[in-house]
Write an enzyme that holds these catalytic residues in place. Structure first.
Site, PDB file in Angstrom:
ATOM      1  N   SER A   4      46.259  53.134  26.849  1.00 11.36           N
ATOM      2  CA  SER A   4      46.781  51.773  26.899  1.00 11.36           C
ATOM      3  C   SER A   4      48.073  51.705  27.708  1.00 11.36           C
ATOM      4  O   SER A   4      48.321  50.735  28.430  1.00 11.36           O
ATOM      5  CB  SER A   4      47.008  51.217  25.489  1.00 11.36           C
ATOM      6  OG  SER A   4      48.045  51.917  24.822  1.00 11.36           O
ATOM      7  N   ASP A  30      55.069  56.575  25.631  1.00  9.51           N
ATOM      8  CA  ASP A  30      53.812  56.635  26.385  1.00  9.51           C
ATOM      9  C   ASP A  30      53.955  55.972  27.755  1.00  9.51           C
ATOM     10  O   ASP A  30      53.570  56.541  28.780  1.00  9.51           O
ATOM     11  CB  ASP A  30      52.684  55.955  25.602  1.00  9.51           C
ATOM     12  CG  ASP A  30      52.207  56.779  24.422  1.00  9.51           C
ATOM     13  OD1 ASP A  30      52.937  57.688  24.000  1.00  9.51           O
ATOM     14  OD2 ASP A  30      51.107  56.504  23.918  1.00  9.51           O
TER      15      ASP A  30
END
Length: 230
Positions: free
Chosen positions: A146, A204
């Protein structure tokens, strides 16, 4: 405004240390993977914005003129806060989704619309675009799929709206964005991650933006010259 096709990609990640503690402000060490997400953006003039995500079976299109008329004041959130439940519900209305729960496919669409509307608001008119994203990263595997998606989206939309330069201009396909450009990409990618995950740490999208090996703590990023060893 960008007129040619734009291609961007971003890597996945593995957190070597601090995967769960990082959300509490502790140090995390992470490295980028040699698995990437790819985005192809084609500007056009048909009055539509189209999103195609073949890996997860999503293909949607919206009328740009209708999106232009939407009240997007709910997007004016501070950088330090995650989207509220009300803001997410408003975004679902714009997407044309019913009020029931959000699947991974719908969250990907909502993140795209959030970035498209937020970044495009400074333009006199929202751009007509075809956007396709595909990935070597499996979803739900903890490899930052994502985040790579949001980094690709942020980079492409900032480029098409001329917030950052086109790295492919004049045939220089191997040129890189500046540190300031990457910080802006990372900032917007984090906003997309918030739509998908609510309150992510930011590690991330940082790894996906900067690549290599990183030390991350409370939003502060330090590149590591050598990959950490056990």
């Amino acid at each position: 405004m960008l007129s040619e096709v734009l291609l961007v990609s971003a890597p996945g990640k593995v957190i070597l240390h601090g995967e769960h503690a990082v959300v509490h402000g502790k140090v995390a060490l992470a490295v980028a993977l040699n698995l990437r997400t790819f985005l192809r953006l084609q500007p056009h003039s048909n009055g539509k914005v189209c999103l195609n995500l073949p890996n997860i079976g999503v293909k949607q299109a919206w009328d740009v003129a209708r999106l232009q008329l939407q009240d997007t004041s709910f997007l004016e959130q501070g950088d330090a806060t995650a989207p509220t439940a009300e803001q997410v519900e408003r975004l679902k209305e714009v997407a044309g989704f019913p009020e029931d729960g959000a699947s991974p496919e719908r969250l990907a669409v909502l993140a795209f619309l959030h970035l498209y509307l937020s970044i495009g608001r400074k333009q006199r008119a929202l751009p007509s675009l075809d956007v396709m994203v595909w990935s070597q990263l499996p979803t739900g595997a903890g490899l930052g799929s994502s985040a790579a998606y949001c980094v690709c989206m942020a980079a492409a939309l900032l480029t098409v709206c001329e917030e950052i330069p086109n790295p492919q201009k004049d045939g220089e396909s191997a040129s890189r964005w500046t540190v300031e450009d990457l910080e802006l990409i990372n900032k917007w990618a984090f906003q997309g991650e918030r739509v998908i995950h609510g309150n992510p740490s930011g590690v991330d999208n940082a790894v996906s933006t900067w690549g290599g090996a990183l030390r991350f703590q409370q939003g502060k990023i330090s590149s590591l010259k050598r990959s950490p060893r056990a």
